[in-house]
Design an enzyme around this catalytic site. Structure first.
Site, PDB file in Angstrom:
ATOM      1  N   ARG A 139      21.686  -4.080   2.906  1.00  0.00           N
ATOM      2  CA  ARG A 139      22.515  -3.736   1.741  1.00  0.00           C
ATOM      3  C   ARG A 139      24.002  -3.996   1.946  1.00  0.00           C
ATOM      4  O   ARG A 139      24.685  -4.423   1.023  1.00  0.00           O
ATOM      5  CB  ARG A 139      22.325  -2.260   1.379  1.00  0.00           C
TER       6      ARG A 139
ATOM      7  N   VAL B 110       6.175   2.995  -2.858  1.00  0.00           N
ATOM      8  CA  VAL B 110       7.014   2.090  -3.646  1.00  0.00           C
ATOM      9  C   VAL B 110       6.275   0.785  -3.948  1.00  0.00           C
ATOM     10  O   VAL B 110       6.312   0.277  -5.067  1.00  0.00           O
ATOM     11  CB  VAL B 110       8.345   1.817  -2.923  1.00  0.00           C
TER      12      VAL B 110
ATOM     13  N   ARG C 252      -2.684  -2.133   9.750  1.00  0.00           N
ATOM     14  CA  ARG C 252      -3.414  -0.911   9.383  1.00  0.00           C
ATOM     15  C   ARG C 252      -4.073  -1.010   8.015  1.00  0.00           C
ATOM     16  O   ARG C 252      -5.144  -0.478   7.781  1.00  0.00           O
ATOM     17  CB  ARG C 252      -2.412   0.239   9.353  1.00  0.00           C
TER      18      ARG C 252
ATOM     19  N   ARG D 160      17.489  17.649  -0.115  1.00  0.00           N
ATOM     20  CA  ARG D 160      16.074  17.506  -0.472  1.00  0.00           C
ATOM     21  C   ARG D 160      15.617  18.786  -1.145  1.00  0.00           C
ATOM     22  O   ARG D 160      15.856  19.882  -0.622  1.00  0.00           O
ATOM     23  CB  ARG D 160      15.240  17.278   0.787  1.00  0.00           C
TER      24      ARG D 160
ATOM     25  N   THR E 209       0.819  -1.221   0.000  1.00  0.00           N
ATOM     26  CA  THR E 209       0.000   0.000   0.000  1.00  0.00           C
ATOM     27  C   THR E 209       0.847   1.263   0.000  1.00  0.00           C
ATOM     28  O   THR E 209       0.311   2.370  -0.085  1.00  0.00           O
ATOM     29  CB  THR E 209      -0.907   0.032   1.248  1.00  0.00           C
TER      30      THR E 209
ATOM     31  N   LYS F  80      25.362   6.059   2.593  1.00  0.00           N
ATOM     32  CA  LYS F  80      24.844   4.976   1.731  1.00  0.00           C
ATOM     33  C   LYS F  80      25.456   5.121   0.347  1.00  0.00           C
ATOM     34  O   LYS F  80      25.884   4.142  -0.267  1.00  0.00           O
ATOM     35  CB  LYS F  80      23.318   5.057   1.620  1.00  0.00           C
TER      36      LYS F  80
ATOM     37  N   CYS G  62      18.161   4.654  -3.788  1.00  0.00           N
ATOM     38  CA  CYS G  62      17.736   5.256  -5.062  1.00  0.00           C
ATOM     39  C   CYS G  62      18.824   6.142  -5.693  1.00  0.00           C
ATOM     40  O   CYS G  62      19.082   6.059  -6.900  1.00  0.00           O
ATOM     41  CB  CYS G  62      16.454   6.059  -4.869  1.00  0.00           C
TER      42      CYS G  62
ATOM     43  N   HIS H  96      15.051  12.155  -8.836  1.00  0.00           N
ATOM     44  CA  HIS H  96      16.266  12.660  -8.192  1.00  0.00           C
ATOM     45  C   HIS H  96      17.225  13.155  -9.286  1.00  0.00           C
ATOM     46  O   HIS H  96      17.419  12.473 -10.299  1.00  0.00           O
ATOM     47  CB  HIS H  96      16.984  11.550  -7.409  1.00  0.00           C
TER      48      HIS H  96
HETATM   49  O1  25A Z   1      13.561   2.233   6.798  1.00  0.00           O
HETATM   50  P1  25A Z   1      13.878   2.608   5.380  1.00  0.00           P
HETATM   51  O2  25A Z   1      14.452   1.493   4.593  1.00  0.00           O
HETATM   52  O3  25A Z   1      14.701   3.845   5.271  1.00  0.00           O
HETATM   53  O4  25A Z   1      12.442   2.903   4.700  1.00  0.00           O
HETATM   54  C1  25A Z   1      11.448   3.721   5.302  1.00  0.00           C
HETATM   55  C2  25A Z   1      10.294   3.994   4.369  1.00  0.00           C
HETATM   56  O5  25A Z   1      10.830   4.668   3.241  1.00  0.00           O
HETATM   57  C3  25A Z   1      10.080   4.351   2.109  1.00  0.00           C
HETATM   58  C4  25A Z   1       9.008   3.328   2.470  1.00  0.00           C
HETATM   59  O6  25A Z   1       7.780   4.025   2.719  1.00  0.00           O
HETATM   60  C5  25A Z   1       9.559   2.787   3.761  1.00  0.00           C
HETATM   61  O7  25A Z   1       8.519   2.336   4.585  1.00  0.00           O
HETATM   62  N1  25A Z   1      11.065   3.890   1.177  1.00  0.00           N
HETATM   63  C6  25A Z   1      11.967   2.907   1.296  1.00  0.00           C
HETATM   64  N2  25A Z   1      12.756   2.843   0.228  1.00  0.00           N
HETATM   65  C7  25A Z   1      12.358   3.826  -0.583  1.00  0.00           C
HETATM   66  C8  25A Z   1      12.779   4.291  -1.845  1.00  0.00           C
HETATM   67  N3  25A Z   1      13.797   3.745  -2.515  1.00  0.00           N
HETATM   68  C9  25A Z   1      11.279   4.475   0.022  1.00  0.00           C
HETATM   69  N4  25A Z   1      10.644   5.476  -0.534  1.00  0.00           N
HETATM   70  C10 25A Z   1      11.071   5.867  -1.746  1.00  0.00           C
HETATM   71  N5  25A Z   1      12.107   5.323  -2.387  1.00  0.00           N
HETATM   72  P2  25A Z   1       6.452   3.859   1.842  1.00  0.00           P
HETATM   73  O8  25A Z   1       5.484   4.853   2.299  1.00  0.00           O
HETATM   74  O9  25A Z   1       6.725   3.777   0.397  1.00  0.00           O
HETATM   75  O10 25A Z   1       5.906   2.417   2.217  1.00  0.00           O
HETATM   76  C11 25A Z   1       5.479   2.062   3.442  1.00  0.00           C
HETATM   77  C12 25A Z   1       4.830   0.655   3.223  1.00  0.00           C
HETATM   78  O11 25A Z   1       5.315  -0.238   4.218  1.00  0.00           O
HETATM   79  C13 25A Z   1       4.207  -0.807   4.903  1.00  0.00           C
HETATM   80  N6  25A Z   1       4.559  -1.162   6.250  1.00  0.00           N
HETATM   81  C14 25A Z   1       5.025  -0.366   7.213  1.00  0.00           C
HETATM   82  N7  25A Z   1       5.234  -1.052   8.353  1.00  0.00           N
HETATM   83  C15 25A Z   1       4.890  -2.331   8.095  1.00  0.00           C
HETATM   84  C16 25A Z   1       4.445  -2.396   6.763  1.00  0.00           C
HETATM   85  N8  25A Z   1       4.025  -3.546   6.219  1.00  0.00           N
HETATM   86  C17 25A Z   1       4.044  -4.638   6.991  1.00  0.00           C
HETATM   87  N9  25A Z   1       4.428  -4.656   8.267  1.00  0.00           N
HETATM   88  C18 25A Z   1       4.852  -3.521   8.854  1.00  0.00           C
HETATM   89  N10 25A Z   1       5.229  -3.539  10.153  1.00  0.00           N
HETATM   90  C19 25A Z   1       3.177   0.278   4.838  1.00  0.00           C
HETATM   91  O12 25A Z   1       1.886  -0.210   5.028  1.00  0.00           O
HETATM   92  C20 25A Z   1       3.350   0.779   3.426  1.00  0.00           C
HETATM   93  O13 25A Z   1       2.684  -0.103   2.541  1.00  0.00           O
HETATM   94  P3  25A Z   1       0.976   0.440   6.187  1.00  0.00           P
HETATM   95  O14 25A Z   1      -0.206  -0.468   6.268  1.00  0.00           O
HETATM   96  O15 25A Z   1       1.785   0.658   7.424  1.00  0.00           O
HETATM   97  O16 25A Z   1       0.578   1.845   5.696  1.00  0.00           O
HETATM   98  C21 25A Z   1      -0.436   1.981   4.726  1.00  0.00           C
HETATM   99  C22 25A Z   1      -0.771   3.434   4.576  1.00  0.00           C
HETATM  100  O17 25A Z   1      -1.001   4.009   5.871  1.00  0.00           O
HETATM  101  C23 25A Z   1      -0.440   5.310   5.957  1.00  0.00           C
HETATM  102  N11 25A Z   1       0.358   5.357   7.186  1.00  0.00           N
HETATM  103  C24 25A Z   1       1.657   5.051   7.323  1.00  0.00           C
HETATM  104  N12 25A Z   1       2.054   5.234   8.554  1.00  0.00           N
HETATM  105  C25 25A Z   1       0.983   5.672   9.262  1.00  0.00           C
HETATM  106  C26 25A Z   1      -0.105   5.760   8.389  1.00  0.00           C
HETATM  107  N13 25A Z   1      -1.317   6.134   8.773  1.00  0.00           N
HETATM  108  C27 25A Z   1      -1.491   6.463  10.062  1.00  0.00           C
HETATM  109  N14 25A Z   1      -0.486   6.410  10.953  1.00  0.00           N
HETATM  110  C28 25A Z   1       0.758   6.024  10.603  1.00  0.00           C
HETATM  111  N15 25A Z   1       1.723   5.962  11.521  1.00  0.00           N
HETATM  112  C29 25A Z   1       0.354   5.539   4.750  1.00  0.00           C
HETATM  113  O18 25A Z   1      -0.277   6.567   3.975  1.00  0.00           O
HETATM  114  C30 25A Z   1       0.367   4.205   4.010  1.00  0.00           C
HETATM  115  O19 25A Z   1       0.176   4.430   2.629  1.00  0.00           O
HETATM  116  O1  L14 Z   2      17.704   4.093   1.873  1.00  0.00           O
HETATM  117  O2  L14 Z   2      14.155   9.909   1.805  1.00  0.00           O
HETATM  118  O3  L14 Z   2      16.381   3.497   0.294  1.00  0.00           O
HETATM  119  O4  L14 Z   2      14.778  10.151  -0.266  1.00  0.00           O
HETATM  120  C1  L14 Z   2      15.436   5.943   0.092  1.00  0.00           C
HETATM  121  C2  L14 Z   2      14.726   7.229   0.107  1.00  0.00           C
HETATM  122  C3  L14 Z   2      16.347   6.436   2.360  1.00  0.00           C
HETATM  123  C4  L14 Z   2      15.657   7.771   2.313  1.00  0.00           C
HETATM  124  C5  L14 Z   2      16.696   4.262   1.209  1.00  0.00           C
HETATM  125  C6  L14 Z   2      14.748   9.532   0.822  1.00  0.00           C
HETATM  126  C7  L14 Z   2      15.744   5.414   1.454  1.00  0.00           C
HETATM  127  C8  L14 Z   2      15.491   8.245   0.899  1.00  0.00           C
END
Ligand code: 25A
Ligand code: L14
Length: 332
Positions: free
Chosen positions: A101, A15, A40, A230, A12, A208, A130, A237
């Site tokens: 990684r 990504v 959620r 940013r 959801t 990274k 990325c 990017h």
């Molecule tokens: O830790 P990292 O690796 O640095 O990554 C952190 C985050 O960065 C994004 C990605 O977020 C990731 O979670 N990301 C990582 N690599 C990326 C890249 N290369 C990158 N972004 C861009 N480029 P994301 O928003 O794309 O995806 C989040 C997804 O992960 C699910 N998820 C989270 N915790 C989980 C889980 N799934 C299973 N088990 C878990 N414990 C998350 O699902 C989403 O699909 P979700 O159900 O948690 O959230 C669904 C929707 O709900 C909203 N939401 C999020 N957090 C909250 C919330 N609503 C209320 N309260 C919150 N705290 C969001 O709108 C989400 O769409």
């Molecule tokens: O490490 O916020 O893949 O632009 C990629 C997105 C870290 C943060 C990762 C961002 C993430 C980054």
């Protein structure tokens, strides 16, 4: 053709949604699809190939069923806990988080750059950061032809890199509302701050780029430094890359390399205002390279400008391309 059972963890998220779209666009041979997310989102539906699929909660038992590949993009904490569980069940995990990684047992792969590393996988494969993916895609032909001694990265990164939260901060900030996610207003501003700060003064995102570039190119001797920023752009990017090569080069030959580099597109006709732009990269899976010019301040040095869609080539498309490469190499 063989078809595969595919799980998308984080289906959801920004990504995860794009992973579903790219699997469909690239006609990945999917048999059964299992979208997963946190509690959620369980019960919500996602679309794939014209059908609605119900999102299931990710649990310890999610991989008890026969799944061939799982594309993970649910953050590092989720990957740390659940990727090993999937791997133990024989699932090949392609993980988009930063968690695995730099693990020496985990290949870190950009299919155009180091596909051969996939052969050593132990069921977890990491998708690079990325900013690193697009940089190494552009640097690989230069590395192969001239060697690289030093790299200076300066990035201009889109808010979608932070997922939905970053996107909303720019959207609302542009209308005059306060920031909720970034520490400062991102609208009409540039923040020299991506991911957390380390004691060294660098951010995790900068390190990274340093560490992942060396791992992907298999060369710890390259001197690398980075400043990651940013900017108020939704998707794509952009990066300024300064490179010192080991051998001399003709700048026209360097430009011509990108006419023969799969996955890269040369956009370099500045007099006619042709150079890579985030708006042009958006929605595509290629890496755009231009502004290639000699840097006279060092012996064998050049500058280039490199742009890609951070959610596609920087995340979802690269992950799906890894899955295809596994099939092409007979690994899957
Ligand atoms: O830790 P990292 O690796 O640095 O990554 C952190 C985050 O960065 C994004 C990605 O977020 C990731 O979670 N990301 C990582 N690599 C990326 C890249 N290369 C990158 N972004 C861009 N480029 P994301 O928003 O794309 O995806 C989040 C997804 O992960 C699910 N998820 C989270 N915790 C989980 C889980 N799934 C299973 N088990 C878990 N414990 C998350 O699902 C989403 O699909 P979700 O159900 O948690 O959230 C669904 C929707 O709900 C909203 N939401 C999020 N957090 C909250 C919330 N609503 C209320 N309260 C919150 N705290 C969001 O709108 C989400 O769409
Ligand atoms: O490490 O916020 O893949 O632009 C990629 C997105 C870290 C943060 C990762 C961002 C993430 C980054």
């Amino acid at each position: 053709m063989k078809r595969y059972n595919v799980a998308v963890v984080g289906a959801t998220g920004m990504v995860g949604q794009k992973m579903l779209q790219v699997l469909e666009e690239m006609k990945f041979p999917v048999d059964n699809l299992y979208p997963m997310a946190s509690a959620r989102s369980a019960g919500k539906t996602v679309k794939f190939d014209g059908r609605d699929y119900t999102v299931e909660e990710l649990t310890e038992h999610s991989f008890d069923k026969p799944i061939d590949i799982a594309l993970f993009s649910a953050g590092a904490g989720t990957s740390k806990k659940f990727a090993p569980i999937a791997a133990e069940h024989g699932v090949i995990v392609i993980d988009n988080s930063s968690c695995w990684r730099m693990d020496e047992n985990v290949p870190l792969v950009v299919p155009e750059v180091n596909p051969e590393d996939l052969k050593d996988h132990k069921n977890i494969i990491a998708n690079p950061n990325c900013s690193t993916i697009q940089a190494v895609a552009a640097l690989k032909p230069i590395y192969d032809n001239y060697g690289i001694g030093r790299i200076i990265y300066s990035t201009y990164q889109a808010v979608s890199g932070s997922g939905v939260k970053g996107y909303k901060d720019l959207e609302e900030g542009s209308k005059g509302e306060d920031n909720h996610f970034y520490p400062h207003q991102i609208a009409y501003n540039c923040l020299p701050h991506i991911d957390d700060f380390l004691d060294s003064g660098y951010t995790k995102e900068e390190m990274k780029m340093v560490n992942e570039t060396r791992k992907i190119l298999h060369d710890d001797s390259i001197g690398i430094t980075a400043t990651t920023v940013r900017v108020p752009v939704y998707y794509g990017h952009s990066e300024s890359i300064n490179v010192e090569t080991k051998k001399p080069f003709e700048i026209e030959d360097v430009k011509d390399l990108f006419n023969h580099t799969p996955g890269c597109v040369l956009r370099d006709d500045p007099k006619n205002n042709v150079y890579p732009l985030a708006r042009d990269a958006e929605g595509t899976n290629d890496v755009y390279v231009g502004r290639i010019r000699r840097d006279d301040s060092a012996e064998n040095a050049l500058n280039l400008w490199c742009v890609a869609d951070n959610i596609r080539k920087g995340a979802a498309a690269n992950a799906v391309q890894i899955a295809f490469s596994l099939i092409d190499q007979g690994i899957l």
